[in-house]
Scaffold this active site. Structure first.
Site, short mmCIF file in Angstrom:
data_model
loop_
_atom_site.label_atom_id
_atom_site.label_comp_id
_atom_site.label_asym_id
_atom_site.label_seq_id
_atom_site.Cartn_x
_atom_site.Cartn_y
_atom_site.Cartn_z
N GLU A 107 33.12 39.28 31.52
CA GLU A 107 33.95 39.15 30.31
C GLU A 107 33.40 38.05 29.39
O GLU A 107 33.43 38.21 28.17
CB GLU A 107 35.39 38.78 30.68
CG GLU A 107 36.15 39.88 31.39
CD GLU A 107 37.43 39.31 31.97
OE1 GLU A 107 38.46 39.33 31.29
OE2 GLU A 107 37.39 38.82 33.12
N GLU A 130 40.34 33.48 40.90
CA GLU A 130 41.63 34.01 41.35
C GLU A 130 42.41 32.96 42.13
O GLU A 130 41.85 31.97 42.61
CB GLU A 130 41.43 35.23 42.26
CG GLU A 130 40.57 36.33 41.61
CD GLU A 130 40.69 37.67 42.32
OE1 GLU A 130 41.66 37.88 43.08
OE2 GLU A 130 39.78 38.51 42.10
N ASP A 179 43.53 42.53 47.26
CA ASP A 179 43.22 41.95 45.96
C ASP A 179 43.90 42.77 44.87
O ASP A 179 43.78 43.99 44.84
CB ASP A 179 41.70 41.96 45.75
CG ASP A 179 41.28 41.07 44.58
OD1 ASP A 179 42.07 40.19 44.18
OD2 ASP A 179 40.17 41.27 44.08
N THR A 213 34.00 36.71 50.05
CA THR A 213 35.08 36.16 49.22
C THR A 213 35.26 34.71 49.66
O THR A 213 35.46 34.47 50.85
CB THR A 213 36.40 36.93 49.45
OG1 THR A 213 36.19 38.32 49.20
CG2 THR A 213 37.51 36.41 48.53
N HIS A 272 42.47 40.55 31.45
CA HIS A 272 41.29 40.96 32.23
C HIS A 272 41.18 42.49 32.29
O HIS A 272 40.12 43.06 32.04
CB HIS A 272 41.36 40.38 33.65
CG HIS A 272 40.27 40.88 34.56
ND1 HIS A 272 38.95 40.51 34.42
CD2 HIS A 272 40.31 41.73 35.62
CE1 HIS A 272 38.22 41.12 35.36
NE2 HIS A 272 39.02 41.87 36.09
N GLU A 296 34.88 36.12 40.28
CA GLU A 296 36.21 36.36 39.73
C GLU A 296 37.08 35.17 40.13
O GLU A 296 37.23 34.85 41.31
CB GLU A 296 36.80 37.69 40.24
CG GLU A 296 35.97 38.88 39.72
CD GLU A 296 36.64 40.23 39.89
OE1 GLU A 296 37.47 40.37 40.82
OE2 GLU A 296 36.32 41.15 39.10
N LYS A 319 32.10 44.43 46.50
CA LYS A 319 33.05 43.33 46.66
C LYS A 319 33.05 42.74 48.07
O LYS A 319 33.38 41.58 48.25
CB LYS A 319 34.47 43.85 46.39
CG LYS A 319 34.73 44.36 45.00
CD LYS A 319 34.99 43.21 44.06
CE LYS A 319 35.57 43.70 42.76
NZ LYS A 319 35.92 42.56 41.87
N GLN A 372 29.10 47.88 42.19
CA GLN A 372 30.49 48.28 41.96
C GLN A 372 30.59 49.47 41.01
O GLN A 372 31.30 50.45 41.26
CB GLN A 372 31.26 47.08 41.40
CG GLN A 372 32.74 47.31 41.14
CD GLN A 372 33.37 46.09 40.44
OE1 GLN A 372 32.75 45.05 40.27
NE2 GLN A 372 34.62 46.23 40.05
N ARG A 431 28.39 43.69 40.04
CA ARG A 431 28.88 44.67 39.05
C ARG A 431 28.07 45.97 39.06
O ARG A 431 28.61 47.04 38.78
CB ARG A 431 28.85 44.06 37.65
CG ARG A 431 29.68 42.81 37.47
CD ARG A 431 31.14 43.04 37.77
NE ARG A 431 31.93 41.82 37.55
CZ ARG A 431 33.19 41.69 37.96
NH1 ARG A 431 33.80 42.67 38.60
NH2 ARG A 431 33.84 40.57 37.74
N ASP A 487 36.36 35.84 44.12
CA ASP A 487 36.06 37.21 44.55
C ASP A 487 34.70 37.61 43.98
O ASP A 487 34.60 38.25 42.94
CB ASP A 487 37.18 38.15 44.05
CG ASP A 487 36.88 39.60 44.37
OD1 ASP A 487 36.11 39.86 45.31
OD2 ASP A 487 37.42 40.47 43.66
CA CA Z 1 39.14 40.65 42.16
#
Ligand code: CA
Length: 350
Positions: free
Chosen positions: A314, A159, A88, A215, A95, A157, A211, A198, A195, A191
């Site tokens: 975000e 992606e 990844d 996925t 971002h 996320e 993570k 993480q 948080r 993904d």
């Molecule tokens: Ca990612």
């Protein structure tokens, strides 16, 4: 709904039947094992992916002549390919800047290496799941404490994932210009990210349990031949020779992030700072080999505007995350309006 020219590949089964390879046409599935060759009676796309660009082009041309054939509708979709390695990246400047501002408010938003190489990490291939798979809220050590508890900051996320068909030898880096010799197509990728897990675990070796729990990818792999290209953003400072690309181009697609059916953002992919050929060249620049089924993802796609951000951290500035029962769906269209499929997942309590 897919149109009759996109022609993405997937693996399906009918009730009580074996897995087979099919192509999505309109709202149905064209059974390639029945209409083209018994070679498509397969559990995954990997065998076809390994055959390379000449075969991919020839099958695509044959499939274009079959779009009027009868379609199947009562099918279950499966993980389309056996994932070899999963990497990844972190290729969106917007971002990376947003997260830098949030977590290092007194420092530079971008770290000094960011415009010199595409930052990335190795993810967990075995937990890549197909769209529709429920996502169990992960547990981990989080603050305050630390205590072992269910994540309170489960996020997504948005992606794009690139699917490698043809591998490369150990010690032989892949040049940016050889991208099409190795990469078959794209999937849409979520993904999932915890948080709070993480942020406690990631120093100094990076993402791990925050993570690796899941996925999600779309069931349909869209061949590169179905995508639009546009000029890529100018890179300043100039990048190292192995990252330079003739005609510096980008795939032109726009993603859509929906929570429980309501669209919350539309991240634009063409504005990503690092482009797909650069990600592949960087992945192999040290001589690391590629294998059929390798999956490398772009990193969260975020644009300049608030409603173009590809994660809730975000969108809400680290204040609001997913609740149990929430369903998140990511879809995409090309610049010319061609539908590219979707990936969806529902959060269940852990
Ligand atoms: Ca990612």
């Amino acid at each position: 709904m897919f149109d009759r020219t996109t022609l993405p590949y997937g693996v399906f089964s009918r009730p009580g039947g074996q897995r087979r390879i099919g192509v999505a046409v309109d709202d149905g599935v064209l059974d390639l094992a029945e209409h083209l060759s018994p070679a498509f009676e397969a559990d995954s796309l990997n065998g076809f992916l390994a055959e390379g660009p000449a075969r991919w082009a020839s099958v695509r041309e044959q499939v274009q002549g079959l779009v009027g054939m009868p379609l199947l509708h009562d099918v279950t979709m499966h993980l389309p390919f056996e994932v070899a390695d999963y990497v990844d990246f972190y290729a969106s400047e917007q971002h990376a800047t947003n997260l830098g501002r949030m977590f290092r408010p007194d420092g530079e938003a971008l770290l000094p290496n960011w415009k010199h190489l595409p930052v990335g990490y190795h993810g967990r291939a075995g937990t890549v799941v197909v769209s529709g798979t429920d996502i169990v809220r992960p547990r981990g050590l989080t603050l305050p404490g630390p205590e072992h508890r269910a994540s309170a900051k489960l996020d997504v996320e948005v992606e794009v994932g690139f699917v490698v068909g043809v591998g490369s030898e150990l010690g032989t880096p892949v040049a940016t210009g050889d991208f099409e010799d190795h990469v078959f197509g794209i999937v849409l990728l979520n993904d999932w990210s915890a948080r709070d897990i993480q942020s406690y675990e990631y120093v100094p070796l990076g993402p791990f349990l925050g993570k690796s729990f899941a996925t999600s990818i779309s069931p349909w792999v869209v061949p590169l031949a179905a995508l639009d290209r546009v000029p890529a953003p100018v890179q300043d400072p100039p990048v190292a020779a192995y990252l330079q690309v003739d005609g510096h181009w980008a795939f032109d697609l726009t993603l859509s992030l929906r929570r429980n059916g309501s669209e919350v953002s539309r991240p634009p992919f063409a504005g990503m700072y690092w482009t797909a050929p650069q990600l592949l060249a960087h992945l192999t620049a040290n001589g690391a080999s590629l294998r059929t089924g390798d999956l490398f993802a772009s990193g969260t796609i975020s644009g300049d505007e608030v409603d173009q951000r590809g994660s809730f951290i975000e969108l809400t500035w680290n204040t609001e995350f997913l609740a149990d029962g929430d369903t998140v769906t990511i879809s995409a269209t090309t610049g010319s309006g061609r539908y590219l499929g979707e990936v969806s997942g529902r959060v269940v309590s852990g």
